[in-house]
Scaffold this motif. Sequence first.
Motif, PDB file in Angstrom:
ATOM      1  N   ILE A  31      14.029  46.347  50.360  1.00 22.17           N
ATOM      2  CA  ILE A  31      14.188  45.190  49.481  1.00 22.17           C
ATOM      3  C   ILE A  31      12.789  44.646  49.200  1.00 22.17           C
ATOM      4  O   ILE A  31      12.043  44.350  50.135  1.00 22.17           O
ATOM      5  N   ILE A  32      12.463  44.559  47.927  1.00 21.50           N
ATOM      6  CA  ILE A  32      11.183  43.981  47.513  1.00 21.50           C
ATOM      7  C   ILE A  32      11.481  42.591  46.960  1.00 21.50           C
ATOM      8  O   ILE A  32      12.343  42.450  46.092  1.00 21.50           O
ATOM      9  N   LYS A  33      10.793  41.574  47.464  1.00 16.02           N
ATOM     10  CA  LYS A  33      11.008  40.224  46.951  1.00 16.02           C
ATOM     11  C   LYS A  33       9.691  39.635  46.481  1.00 16.02           C
ATOM     12  O   LYS A  33       8.655  39.839  47.112  1.00 16.02           O
ATOM     13  N   GLN A  34       9.779  38.950  45.357  1.00 13.92           N
ATOM     14  CA  GLN A  34       8.611  38.315  44.758  1.00 13.92           C
ATOM     15  C   GLN A  34       8.969  36.872  44.452  1.00 13.92           C
ATOM     16  O   GLN A  34       9.985  36.599  43.805  1.00 13.92           O
ATOM     17  N   SER A  35       8.142  35.943  44.917  1.00 11.65           N
ATOM     18  CA  SER A  35       8.373  34.527  44.631  1.00 11.65           C
ATOM     19  C   SER A  35       8.259  34.271  43.135  1.00 11.65           C
ATOM     20  O   SER A  35       7.384  34.832  42.471  1.00 11.65           O
ATOM     21  N   ILE A  36       9.167  33.453  42.627  1.00 10.62           N
ATOM     22  CA  ILE A  36       9.149  33.060  41.221  1.00 10.62           C
ATOM     23  C   ILE A  36       9.349  31.556  41.130  1.00 10.62           C
ATOM     24  O   ILE A  36       9.693  30.901  42.126  1.00 10.62           O
ATOM     25  N   ALA A  37       9.167  31.009  39.936  1.00  9.43           N
ATOM     26  CA  ALA A  37       9.370  29.575  39.711  1.00  9.43           C
ATOM     27  C   ALA A  37      10.849  29.228  39.858  1.00  9.43           C
ATOM     28  O   ALA A  37      11.724  30.065  39.600  1.00  9.43           O
ATOM     29  N   LEU A  38      11.130  27.995  40.257  1.00 13.21           N
ATOM     30  CA  LEU A  38      12.512  27.527  40.314  1.00 13.21           C
ATOM     31  C   LEU A  38      13.130  27.618  38.931  1.00 13.21           C
ATOM     32  O   LEU A  38      12.443  27.501  37.923  1.00 13.21           O
ATOM     33  N   PHE A  39      14.446  27.864  38.889  1.00 11.79           N
ATOM     34  CA  PHE A  39      15.157  27.997  37.619  1.00 11.79           C
ATOM     35  C   PHE A  39      16.463  27.233  37.676  1.00 11.79           C
ATOM     36  O   PHE A  39      16.915  26.848  38.755  1.00 11.79           O
ATOM     37  N   GLU A  40      17.057  27.010  36.536  1.00 11.60           N
ATOM     38  CA  GLU A  40      18.317  26.275  36.446  1.00 11.60           C
ATOM     39  C   GLU A  40      19.500  27.232  36.497  1.00 11.60           C
ATOM     40  O   GLU A  40      19.573  28.182  35.712  1.00 11.60           O
ATOM     41  N   SER A  41      20.399  26.995  37.408  1.00  9.12           N
ATOM     42  CA  SER A  41      21.641  27.760  37.509  1.00  9.12           C
ATOM     43  C   SER A  41      22.584  27.008  38.432  1.00  9.12           C
ATOM     44  O   SER A  41      22.141  26.299  39.330  1.00  9.12           O
ATOM     45  N   ASN A  42      23.882  27.171  38.185  1.00  5.30           N
ATOM     46  CA  ASN A  42      24.857  26.533  39.082  1.00  5.30           C
ATOM     47  C   ASN A  42      25.886  27.535  39.598  1.00  5.30           C
ATOM     48  O   ASN A  42      26.906  27.148  40.138  1.00  5.30           O
ATOM     49  N   ASN A  43      25.609  28.848  39.403  1.00  4.58           N
ATOM     50  CA  ASN A  43      26.510  29.866  39.924  1.00  4.58           C
ATOM     51  C   ASN A  43      25.736  31.152  40.207  1.00  4.58           C
ATOM     52  O   ASN A  43      24.524  31.194  40.028  1.00  4.58           O
ATOM     53  N   PHE A  44      26.454  32.172  40.634  1.00  4.94           N
ATOM     54  CA  PHE A  44      25.851  33.488  40.864  1.00  4.94           C
ATOM     55  C   PHE A  44      26.669  34.500  40.084  1.00  4.94           C
ATOM     56  O   PHE A  44      27.847  34.696  40.364  1.00  4.94           O
ATOM     57  N   ALA A  45      26.052  35.135  39.103  1.00  5.23           N
ATOM     58  CA  ALA A  45      26.766  35.994  38.161  1.00  5.23           C
ATOM     59  C   ALA A  45      26.448  37.467  38.399  1.00  5.23           C
ATOM     60  O   ALA A  45      25.345  37.835  38.791  1.00  5.23           O
ATOM     61  N   ILE A  46      27.443  38.300  38.125  1.00 11.57           N
ATOM     62  CA  ILE A  46      27.240  39.747  38.053  1.00 11.57           C
ATOM     63  C   ILE A  46      26.986  40.067  36.590  1.00 11.57           C
ATOM     64  O   ILE A  46      27.760  39.702  35.711  1.00 11.57           O
TER      65      ILE A  46
END
Length: 90
Positions: free
Chosen positions: A74-89
Amino acid sequence: MKKSYQIKVYGRVQGVGFRWFTQNLAQEYHIVGWVQNKNDGTVDMKIQGDAIDVTSFLEKLKQGPGPYSHVEKIIKQSIALFESNNFAIR
């Protein structure tokens, strides 16, 4: 404290229920964002949540949904916060 990451998962992670597994884990750990299969056989996702929840989510993600899946890395890269209120496929 909220953390956001772009994640790339390598291994046998397509055709084994991995996105569904990821969505269920995200709901369990209060993670928002999305997950999608890529043409190269990897799975991409953008995730955001409290630091402790993100850590727990990624630990469980490494285990995969069952015996037919296998997470190599698993490769993870920090990113800026974003707007979302769910987790989508996707």
